[in-house]
Write a protein that holds these residues in place. Sequence first.
Motif, PDB file in Angstrom:
ATOM      1  N   GLU A  27       0.821  -1.213   0.000  1.00 35.06           N
ATOM      2  CA  GLU A  27       0.000   0.000   0.000  1.00 35.06           C
ATOM      3  C   GLU A  27       0.852   1.259   0.000  1.00 35.06           C
ATOM      4  O   GLU A  27       0.335   2.366   0.109  1.00 35.06           O
ATOM      5  CB  GLU A  27      -0.936   0.000   1.208  1.00 35.06           C
ATOM      6  CG  GLU A  27      -2.026  -1.060   1.124  1.00 35.06           C
ATOM      7  CD  GLU A  27      -3.093  -0.878   2.180  1.00 35.06           C
ATOM      8  OE1 GLU A  27      -2.943   0.040   3.022  1.00 35.06           O
ATOM      9  OE2 GLU A  27      -4.083  -1.641   2.169  1.00 35.06           O
ATOM     10  N   ARG A  34       1.914  -1.302  -5.441  1.00 36.24           N
ATOM     11  CA  ARG A  34       0.571  -0.758  -5.214  1.00 36.24           C
ATOM     12  C   ARG A  34      -0.104  -0.431  -6.546  1.00 36.24           C
ATOM     13  O   ARG A  34      -1.293  -0.727  -6.741  1.00 36.24           O
ATOM     14  CB  ARG A  34       0.639   0.503  -4.365  1.00 36.24           C
ATOM     15  CG  ARG A  34      -0.740   1.058  -3.988  1.00 36.24           C
ATOM     16  CD  ARG A  34      -0.638   2.402  -3.313  1.00 36.24           C
ATOM     17  NE  ARG A  34      -1.922   2.798  -2.741  1.00 36.24           N
ATOM     18  CZ  ARG A  34      -2.938   3.313  -3.437  1.00 36.24           C
ATOM     19  NH1 ARG A  34      -2.832   3.472  -4.760  1.00 36.24           N
ATOM     20  NH2 ARG A  34      -4.074   3.656  -2.818  1.00 36.24           N
ATOM     21  N   TRP A  38      -3.611  -1.940  -7.904  1.00 36.00           N
ATOM     22  CA  TRP A  38      -4.717  -1.006  -8.145  1.00 36.00           C
ATOM     23  C   TRP A  38      -5.223  -1.113  -9.589  1.00 36.00           C
ATOM     24  O   TRP A  38      -6.429  -1.104  -9.834  1.00 36.00           O
ATOM     25  CB  TRP A  38      -4.288   0.422  -7.839  1.00 36.00           C
ATOM     26  CG  TRP A  38      -5.382   1.428  -8.077  1.00 36.00           C
ATOM     27  CD1 TRP A  38      -5.506   2.292  -9.112  1.00 36.00           C
ATOM     28  CD2 TRP A  38      -6.527   1.634  -7.255  1.00 36.00           C
ATOM     29  NE1 TRP A  38      -6.647   3.030  -8.993  1.00 36.00           N
ATOM     30  CE2 TRP A  38      -7.296   2.647  -7.859  1.00 36.00           C
ATOM     31  CE3 TRP A  38      -6.981   1.056  -6.060  1.00 36.00           C
ATOM     32  CZ2 TRP A  38      -8.500   3.099  -7.322  1.00 36.00           C
ATOM     33  CZ3 TRP A  38      -8.182   1.516  -5.516  1.00 36.00           C
ATOM     34  CH2 TRP A  38      -8.922   2.524  -6.143  1.00 36.00           C
ATOM     35  N   ARG A  56       1.704  -8.185   5.694  1.00 29.24           N
ATOM     36  CA  ARG A  56       0.361  -7.621   5.796  1.00 29.24           C
ATOM     37  C   ARG A  56      -0.690  -8.724   5.633  1.00 29.24           C
ATOM     38  O   ARG A  56      -0.489  -9.686   4.891  1.00 29.24           O
ATOM     39  CB  ARG A  56       0.125  -6.551   4.716  1.00 29.24           C
ATOM     40  CG  ARG A  56       1.058  -5.355   4.799  1.00 29.24           C
ATOM     41  CD  ARG A  56       0.635  -4.298   3.770  1.00 29.24           C
ATOM     42  NE  ARG A  56      -0.693  -3.794   4.047  1.00 29.24           N
ATOM     43  CZ  ARG A  56      -0.952  -2.713   4.779  1.00 29.24           C
ATOM     44  NH1 ARG A  56       0.052  -2.016   5.304  1.00 29.24           N
ATOM     45  NH2 ARG A  56      -2.193  -2.322   4.976  1.00 29.24           N
ATOM     46  N   ASN A  58      -3.807  -7.895   4.632  1.00 26.77           N
ATOM     47  CA  ASN A  58      -4.555  -7.512   3.432  1.00 26.77           C
ATOM     48  C   ASN A  58      -3.875  -6.300   2.805  1.00 26.77           C
ATOM     49  O   ASN A  58      -3.141  -5.553   3.475  1.00 26.77           O
ATOM     50  CB  ASN A  58      -6.031  -7.218   3.751  1.00 26.77           C
ATOM     51  CG  ASN A  58      -6.177  -6.007   4.652  1.00 26.77           C
ATOM     52  OD1 ASN A  58      -6.055  -4.867   4.198  1.00 26.77           O
ATOM     53  ND2 ASN A  58      -6.434  -6.249   5.946  1.00 26.77           N
ATOM     54  N   LEU A  60      -4.938  -3.106   0.175  1.00 26.11           N
ATOM     55  CA  LEU A  60      -6.036  -2.380  -0.480  1.00 26.11           C
ATOM     56  C   LEU A  60      -7.366  -3.121  -0.309  1.00 26.11           C
ATOM     57  O   LEU A  60      -8.203  -3.180  -1.218  1.00 26.11           O
ATOM     58  CB  LEU A  60      -5.731  -2.164  -1.970  1.00 26.11           C
ATOM     59  CG  LEU A  60      -4.509  -1.298  -2.291  1.00 26.11           C
ATOM     60  CD1 LEU A  60      -4.343  -1.151  -3.804  1.00 26.11           C
ATOM     61  CD2 LEU A  60      -4.627   0.078  -1.641  1.00 26.11           C
ATOM     62  N   GLY A  61      -7.528  -3.713   0.866  1.00 29.10           N
ATOM     63  CA  GLY A  61      -8.787  -4.374   1.193  1.00 29.10           C
ATOM     64  C   GLY A  61      -8.919  -5.796   0.700  1.00 29.10           C
ATOM     65  O   GLY A  61      -9.953  -6.435   0.920  1.00 29.10           O
ATOM     66  N   ILE A  62      -7.872  -6.328   0.042  1.00 30.52           N
ATOM     67  CA  ILE A  62      -7.929  -7.718  -0.452  1.00 30.52           C
ATOM     68  C   ILE A  62      -7.033  -8.572   0.432  1.00 30.52           C
ATOM     69  O   ILE A  62      -5.901  -8.190   0.752  1.00 30.52           O
ATOM     70  CB  ILE A  62      -7.457  -7.799  -1.917  1.00 30.52           C
ATOM     71  CG1 ILE A  62      -8.313  -6.901  -2.822  1.00 30.52           C
ATOM     72  CG2 ILE A  62      -7.517  -9.243  -2.416  1.00 30.52           C
ATOM     73  CD1 ILE A  62      -7.865  -6.880  -4.265  1.00 30.52           C
ATOM     74  N   LYS A  63      -7.513  -9.734   0.842  1.00 29.07           N
ATOM     75  CA  LYS A  63      -6.736 -10.624   1.694  1.00 29.07           C
ATOM     76  C   LYS A  63      -5.385 -10.932   1.062  1.00 29.07           C
ATOM     77  O   LYS A  63      -5.302 -11.290  -0.102  1.00 29.07           O
ATOM     78  CB  LYS A  63      -7.504 -11.927   1.962  1.00 29.07           C
ATOM     79  CG  LYS A  63      -6.750 -12.936   2.832  1.00 29.07           C
ATOM     80  CD  LYS A  63      -7.585 -14.152   3.132  1.00 29.07           C
ATOM     81  CE  LYS A  63      -6.772 -15.210   3.875  1.00 29.07           C
ATOM     82  NZ  LYS A  63      -6.132 -14.705   5.089  1.00 29.07           N
TER      83      LYS A  63
END
Length: 899
Positions: A27, A34, A38, A56, A58, A60-63
């Motif tokens: 991210e 990133r 995206w 991490r 996840n 950008l909101g994705i596992k």
Amino acid sequence: MRSNSSEKHPLDSFFVPKSVAIIGATETPASVGRTILWNLMSHPFGGTIFPVNPKRENVLGIKAYPSIGQVPAAVDLAVIVTPAPTVPTIVRECIAAKVKNAIIISAGFKETGAAGLNLEKEILLNARQGNMRIIGPNCLGLMRPQSGLNATFASTIAKPGNVGFISQSGALCTAILDWSLRANVGFSAFVSIGSMLDVDWGDLIDYLGDDPYTQSIVIYMESIGDARSFLSSAREVAYKKPIIVIKAGRSEQAAQAAVSHTGALAGSDSVLDAAFARCGVLRVNTIDELFSMAEVLGKQPRPHGPKLLILTNAGGPGVLATDALIQNQGELAPLSTKSKEDLNPVLPKHWSHSNPVDILGDATPERYAQAVQILDQDQNVDGLLVILTPQAMTDPTATAQALVPLCAALKKPILTSWMGEGEIEKGKEILNRANIPTFPYPDTAAKVFSYMWQYSANLAALYETPTLRLDRNADADAEKSGQKWIESALRSNRKILTEYESKELLRAYGIPVTETLPAGNRKEAMRHAQKLGYPVVLKLLSPKVTHKTEFGGVMLNLKDSQEVERAYREIEKNAKEKAGPDAFAGVTVQPMIDRDQGYELIIGMTVDPQFGPVILFGTGGQLVEVYKDRAVALPPLNSTLARRLMEKCAIFQALKGVRGRAPVPLKRLEEILIRFSRLVLENPRIAELDVNPLFVSSKEILAMDSRVAIFPQSVADDQLPKPAIRPYPEQYRSHLKMKDKTPYTLRPIRPEDEPILALFHQTLSDQTIHLRYFNALKLSQRIAHERLARICFIDYDREMVLVAETKDKENGGQKIIAVGRICKVKDLKEAEFSILVSDPYHGKGVGTSLLKKLIAVGQAEGVKRLHATMLQENDLMLELCKKENFTIQTLPDSLLYAE
């Protein structure tokens, strides 16, 4: 016969992946990891995204997953954006996880030096073992606009279209992308190929050649990479889809350490041009030309000649177009008498009456339309350029509307130049929508037509049937004996053959040479001179002296014995003084040639670092490097290619006969070039070879001087340069007998076989045709040049066609009695085969021998799986397959499958 293979293409996972893992997803703002994630999220491509980041849960909101091995589903494509030192380990992890393909975005490999090169070697070794394909490293990535796939770190995705774009430069990709969005140019694929560690030009050309979304392929190239792969793929695809290339770095660098004229003259850029022409690729100079040609060749028919007709309503633009046309090797079409007569009633009295056809500034749409209709019928015209300048009486929109229905019926290409802006724009839109290319300037349009003709001529040359057949067997023993001179030099640790040795090598290959007698002492020289008859030429005989003329090595016009004796002593003295006592090994004695009765040419060979052996032809003699009238070609040559090579040189016009001089025997000169090509290919130890001058006249052709440089023994055989185009596979020739003891030969097909292959088809019954092709196929269809050329002009790396031939008792020549074919499936170790035997030769053992030979050839070519599809009623073919232990399967529609 039809393939029964259901396997996907190995590159499908790049272009139509069902799942993509981004290894190094993050991210961090403005980071590559990133941006790629995206882009994949922003334009759904119909697949699943798996970010991989060990730090991490996840992104950008994705596992996210700690490693590729922990992704819970199969992954088609991995996009790797981690630092270079980590990539080899990640590639191994991808292989263990059964990831099909990978794009390595990361930089820091061979461009950084030895350490980076070692990383690449490790990655490639692992990828080969794991059967995984790789694009990159050091690349922008890949887009498939039709599906929305954007696996790049570009700021946006390209528009969908029909142009496949491949580039080595990631920075140029982003610039092209920005330009394309402004110019409304769309792409079927947008690929940054990077360093070409694995997937190269050839792989992508092959893939896009079969891609239904791609109509043309454009390439920005910095290096050729695997030359044979590129040429093979381009030649296969160029006939059905245009391939346009812009190659960076046109400057010609002088050859260093060259020991021949050829080495100095054969610049790398001219070799590249020759290579492109040989495979039907069009080379352009600017990015604008790159995409203009992709558009034009996709919309307009190819011209059949270089003659352009320019139709204009103003004189100045017509002159500009003419200049551009001539400067780019185009020609003005001469107006026929009938065209002039037909134009007179419909044009004003003061029209130009010549090409350019100036129909004056008050030209109406009707006048334009009538002129185009008439000029389209002129047999001298290969293409039309219609120019409109905005004048008070001009109606650009109505003129465009009048042209559209006419142009749809034209069989010749038509280009337009609607000059200006504002009121002109609507007319341009009408033309473009009707697939009529329009350009802002007429000189640009004229140059585009010249490019169209160049492309068309290159394609025509690919499949022009050679007229000269040389019997290889008659020369084989003599040619093999000529190789002893190279072996002799190697044993003596020499890199240069003597002139006598060089000429004997040429003589062994059937290339005529002046009678050259070596003389180790003065008495021998005198005796040889008397034998040959005065005048004679003496030359230094010493492989240790590179530039023999510096040592008095050439004494011309020695008319009597006293001159011969004086010349011998002078050569001996100069050689010993300037190069040491062991530099003098004697002289050669040759008869003097009257050079005023003919021309001096050069034929030579050198090794290009990208394309291997290269052949040069041109004007020779002492001023060869001053005139620089030469052309280059890649071996092997046939008579068509030899003639094309000669035609590129200014001297060719003189060779045809000029100012009372009789023409030289051009067919004989073609034959010499073919034999020279064979010499080059069969002796890979040769590093450079000059025949200069090759004296030609209406009565004789003689190699007067020759020089051969060879690679030393320290260069291993497997390290010697290899030709970029695979030569004729002579090793597959065999001599057999039928059941009735009639002798015949099995051998690979060659372009010269087209005429006798057409005769072969006349011997086939309707039943034989039905069994082979599954339906009726007329003789006229079977022997059409376009079809037979695709069988005779093959790339032996891609397929192998074997013919069985025997003596034709009616005319004493050879006739084909059977044809067998193996077609490899690209990137898979499998091939499809077919066999066709002339009806009078059924049951004589020819088909059985041919199938056995096909199997043996397939094994030698690395084929692991051989298969064919046939009709169930094809009893002869079924019996052949059973004899060779093929597995037979029954298919629907009365078909059988043999494997």
